[in-house]
Design an enzyme around this catalytic site. Sequence first.
Site, mmCIF file in Angstrom:
data_model
loop_
_atom_site.group_PDB
_atom_site.id
_atom_site.type_symbol
_atom_site.label_atom_id
_atom_site.label_comp_id
_atom_site.label_asym_id
_atom_site.label_seq_id
_atom_site.Cartn_x
_atom_site.Cartn_y
_atom_site.Cartn_z
ATOM 1 N N GLY A 161 0.836 -1.209 0.000
ATOM 2 C CA GLY A 161 0.000 0.000 0.000
ATOM 3 C C GLY A 161 0.860 1.244 0.000
ATOM 4 N N ASN A 162 0.243 2.391 0.237
ATOM 5 C CA ASN A 162 1.025 3.629 0.350
ATOM 6 C C ASN A 162 0.389 4.544 1.396
ATOM 7 O OD1 ASN A 162 -0.896 5.530 -1.006
ATOM 8 N ND2 ASN A 162 -0.561 4.108 -2.709
ATOM 9 N N HIS A 163 1.042 5.684 1.646
ATOM 10 C CA HIS A 163 0.624 6.543 2.760
ATOM 11 C C HIS A 163 -0.466 7.553 2.423
ATOM 12 C CE1 HIS A 163 3.572 4.996 5.481
ATOM 13 N NE2 HIS A 163 4.562 5.245 4.645
ATOM 14 N N SER A 164 -1.073 7.446 1.257
ATOM 15 C CA SER A 164 -2.107 8.435 0.912
ATOM 16 C C SER A 164 -3.228 8.397 1.945
ATOM 17 C CB SER A 164 -2.661 8.130 -0.477
ATOM 18 O OG SER A 164 -3.808 8.910 -0.711
#
Length: 408
Positions: free
Chosen positions: A216-219
């Site tokens: 995933g990512n930090h958005s």
Amino acid sequence: MVLLKTMLNGKKILLGITGSIAAYKSVYLVRLLVKAGAEVKVIMTPSAKDFVSPLTLSTLSRNTVAIDLFDEQSWANHVMLGRWADVMVIAPLSCNTLAKMANGLCDNLLLATYLSSVCPVVVAPAMDEDMWHHPATKNNLARLEEFGNKIIPVEKGDLASGLHGEGRMSEPEQIIDFISINFFLTGPETGKLTGKKVLVTAGPTYEPIDPVRFIGNHSSGKMGIAIAKEFYERGASVTLIMGPSQLDFSANGISVQRVTTAAEMYNACMEYFGQADITVMSAAVADYSPAVRSDKKIKKTTDTLTLELAKTKDILKSLGEKKKSNQVLVGFALETNDEKKHALEKLAKKKADLIVLNSMQDAGAGFGHDTNKITIFDKSGREFSFGTKSKNEVAKDIVETIIRLYYV
Ligand code: CTP
């Protein structure tokens, strides 16, 4: 959530209440209107008194409640009530009062005021599903629309009859938003987006490795949420497709569809895109996803583990290929170096109309911050730069740029 209550400050709202179980919601509607700074006067039909008390309504509205056309000593001045109001709202509107309004009947104070009002009239019907679908109801509502009255659509849900279906009166918050958007929006870009359909994507995507792990990512989804709200507050009909952000966003009036993976976001966007006048892709979609998703949790049996990743479908690019000339498509680019060059390449490659660049080199921009700093590029090479601002302010800049470039 009431998004638009500030616009009601000082406005004069005449609220008509008819005999319906949904009248209990009108009590809260009065409370919200007064809290938003509106001046509220209430008229009830005689049968509405069986559902809610005039004492409660007069206490909350800080005005006497009008019910009868006359008593032994005085006559209620319905003409002046109708002329006093900026907007007359009839909520709930029962089937009976609807039929009388459609046919010009005048056997109580509410109907006399309706017939003599010179202000805009909005109605929020409430009835059982079968009554709602009856052709007589449809005809009567069509008559009201012909008269220029506005109708707040009913909602689906539990009904007083015990059935589940269409017919519930819209929630008070949504009624307030409807009134604000339709009658009290001000500013140079006012009204340009009324009725436009807007698709916004927000947040990250999670790509499963096995049943317990993902890439995933930090958005956070904050930017996309702010954009969706800004469009909604300007009268657009907004669908927000949101990845697995920790933010639990929901707002009356904005349709929120939650997805997890890039593939799910692709499918949701494809389904809705055909109807959208404007699409803003602010989601941080994963570019790669595990080529194989393990059904069982992967055990740490080896010293190294290699995951094979496969490219996800580029949603923005796919939409750019389908885009018609009357649709506006906006992408985002988050860059660390050669920002302008990369942003312009993305604009061309993905066939977008505009690209919003966030540079990772700017303090206060990017993931996790409450602020952002953007530059917008269009296809003809124009460049619009903005300072570091809150994400709500940035959303305003993006939406106003779209309006100025495509809708003025
Ligand atoms: N985007 C998308 N589908 C993907 C990847 C990205 O729709 N599979 C969209 C994003 O929502 C954003 C824009 O494309 O509006 C730019 O995303 P970005 O990841 O920065 O661009 P890429 O083309 O993936 O380029 P790179 O990661 O190589 O910089």
